[in-house]
Write a protein that holds these residues in place. Structure first.
Motif, PDB file in Angstrom:
ATOM      1  N   TRP A  89       0.822  -1.215   0.000  1.00 43.56           N
ATOM      2  CA  TRP A  89       0.000   0.000   0.000  1.00 43.56           C
ATOM      3  C   TRP A  89       0.850   1.256   0.000  1.00 43.56           C
ATOM      4  O   TRP A  89       0.430   2.300  -0.515  1.00 43.56           O
ATOM      5  CB  TRP A  89      -0.964  -0.013   1.182  1.00 43.56           C
ATOM      6  CG  TRP A  89      -2.034  -1.042   1.007  1.00 43.56           C
ATOM      7  CD1 TRP A  89      -2.196  -2.201   1.700  1.00 43.56           C
ATOM      8  CD2 TRP A  89      -3.077  -1.019   0.028  1.00 43.56           C
ATOM      9  NE1 TRP A  89      -3.272  -2.904   1.222  1.00 43.56           N
ATOM     10  CE2 TRP A  89      -3.832  -2.210   0.199  1.00 43.56           C
ATOM     11  CE3 TRP A  89      -3.445  -0.120  -0.976  1.00 43.56           C
ATOM     12  CZ2 TRP A  89      -4.936  -2.506  -0.602  1.00 43.56           C
ATOM     13  CZ3 TRP A  89      -4.530  -0.418  -1.774  1.00 43.56           C
ATOM     14  CH2 TRP A  89      -5.267  -1.592  -1.589  1.00 43.56           C
ATOM     15  N   THR A  90       2.046   1.176   0.572  1.00 43.14           N
ATOM     16  CA  THR A  90       2.968   2.311   0.485  1.00 43.14           C
ATOM     17  C   THR A  90       3.341   2.568  -0.971  1.00 43.14           C
ATOM     18  O   THR A  90       3.373   3.712  -1.430  1.00 43.14           O
ATOM     19  CB  THR A  90       4.237   2.046   1.307  1.00 43.14           C
ATOM     20  OG1 THR A  90       3.885   1.787   2.669  1.00 43.14           O
ATOM     21  CG2 THR A  90       5.172   3.245   1.256  1.00 43.14           C
ATOM     22  N   GLY A  91       3.618   1.486  -1.701  1.00 40.47           N
ATOM     23  CA  GLY A  91       3.960   1.628  -3.116  1.00 40.47           C
ATOM     24  C   GLY A  91       2.807   2.170  -3.938  1.00 40.47           C
ATOM     25  O   GLY A  91       2.992   3.055  -4.780  1.00 40.47           O
ATOM     26  N   VAL A  92       1.609   1.649  -3.700  1.00 42.28           N
ATOM     27  CA  VAL A  92       0.422   2.133  -4.422  1.00 42.28           C
ATOM     28  C   VAL A  92       0.182   3.604  -4.125  1.00 42.28           C
ATOM     29  O   VAL A  92      -0.066   4.409  -5.037  1.00 42.28           O
ATOM     30  CB  VAL A  92      -0.815   1.292  -4.035  1.00 42.28           C
ATOM     31  CG1 VAL A  92      -2.100   1.954  -4.544  1.00 42.28           C
ATOM     32  CG2 VAL A  92      -0.700  -0.111  -4.591  1.00 42.28           C
ATOM     33  N   LEU A  93       0.260   3.977  -2.846  1.00 44.71           N
ATOM     34  CA  LEU A  93       0.037   5.377  -2.462  1.00 44.71           C
ATOM     35  C   LEU A  93       1.113   6.279  -3.058  1.00 44.71           C
ATOM     36  O   LEU A  93       0.808   7.375  -3.568  1.00 44.71           O
ATOM     37  CB  LEU A  93       0.036   5.491  -0.938  1.00 44.71           C
ATOM     38  CG  LEU A  93      -0.202   6.893  -0.363  1.00 44.71           C
ATOM     39  CD1 LEU A  93      -1.576   7.416  -0.761  1.00 44.71           C
ATOM     40  CD2 LEU A  93      -0.048   6.880   1.158  1.00 44.71           C
ATOM     41  N   GLY A  94       2.368   5.838  -3.006  1.00 49.95           N
ATOM     42  CA  GLY A  94       3.453   6.649  -3.550  1.00 49.95           C
ATOM     43  C   GLY A  94       3.297   6.889  -5.040  1.00 49.95           C
ATOM     44  O   GLY A  94       3.436   8.026  -5.513  1.00 49.95           O
ATOM     45  N   LEU A  95       2.992   5.843  -5.798  1.00 46.21           N
ATOM     46  CA  LEU A  95       2.769   5.998  -7.234  1.00 46.21           C
ATOM     47  C   LEU A  95       1.565   6.889  -7.506  1.00 46.21           C
ATOM     48  O   LEU A  95       1.595   7.756  -8.392  1.00 46.21           O
ATOM     49  CB  LEU A  95       2.538   4.625  -7.878  1.00 46.21           C
ATOM     50  CG  LEU A  95       3.750   3.829  -8.338  1.00 46.21           C
ATOM     51  CD1 LEU A  95       3.313   2.464  -8.845  1.00 46.21           C
ATOM     52  CD2 LEU A  95       4.509   4.569  -9.420  1.00 46.21           C
ATOM     53  N   GLY A  96       0.479   6.668  -6.744  1.00 48.20           N
ATOM     54  CA  GLY A  96      -0.730   7.455  -6.956  1.00 48.20           C
ATOM     55  C   GLY A  96      -0.510   8.937  -6.711  1.00 48.20           C
ATOM     56  O   GLY A  96      -0.937   9.784  -7.505  1.00 48.20           O
TER      57      GLY A  96
END
Length: 218
Positions: A89-96
């Motif tokens: 979720w950190t990766g998803v949030l960062g990309l988003g």
């Protein structure tokens, strides 16, 4: 040294799993980038300076620093202040959030490009400012922004590879796992590149269809 692609089919499941998660991450991060992008654009255009200026500052921060650095800051920095997010979720949030900054510029331009007469007509019919934005201005701006936002989504897909540094399962990380067992880097990296290319073609096709439908609606 010869190439041996006969080892690739044996790892089709692990590559398929990586590809599936790459598509899932792209969809989730893309949704975040659109929602936050619209919100940032609206705040920048219609919010008070007390609110809009800090938001613009954050946008410039995301646009002016490398994506990898932002992911490290989120992944390691949030844990230091007591916010524990799973790596996924950190990766998803960062990309988003990274692409929300770029989408916000697109949405802001498209919002400004909506004919002012639309606002005047809506207000004359008794719609308030919020209702006018929600029912008239934002839908038209989204249709105009679709091609550019779609292009950003394709770039986002390719940037999911960066998440491999956080140990998040996606195509590149799974290709690296196969390479660690077979010692065949070219074969698996080439296969991963081919899979990215095929997904890009599919996304471009869907984007073209959506763009034609949006043009017909407009």
């Amino acid at each position: 040294m010869s190439f041996d692609f006969s080892v690739v089919p044996s790892y089709s499941q692990i590559l398929g799993t990586g590809l599936l998660w790459t598509v899932v991450i792209t969809a989730l991060a893309g949704t975040i980038s659109i929602l936050f992008g619209v919100g940032i654009a609206i705040i920048s255009l219609y919010g008070s300076k007390i609110v809009s200026l800090p938001v613009r500052g954050v946008v410039f921060l995301f646009m002016g620093t490398p994506l990898l650095l932002q992911l490290y800051l989120l992944y390691y920095g949030l844990s230091q202040v007591g916010v524990m997010l799973p790596a996924f979720w950190t990766g998803v949030l960062g990309l988003g959030l990274h692409y929300a900054a770029y989408n916000a510029d697109i949405f802001r331009t498209c919002l400004r490009g909506v004919d002012p007469g639309q606002t005047e007509a809506a207000r004359s019919l008794g719609f308030g400012r919020g209702a006018t934005l929600r029912h008239f201005i934002i839908p038209q701006a989204l249709l105009t922004a679709l091609p550019q936002v779609g292009n950003n989504s394709i770039i986002l897909l390719k940037d999911t590879a960066v998440l491999s540094v956080l140990g998040i399962t996606e195509l590149v990380l799974n290709a690296q796992r196969a390479i660690s067992e077979t010692y065949r880097p070219f074969e698996f990296y080439f296969t991963a590149a081919l899979l990215y290319y095929l997904v890009n073609l599919a996304m471009e096709g869907l984007l073209n269809v959506a763009a034609r439908k949006a043009e017909a609606i407009r």
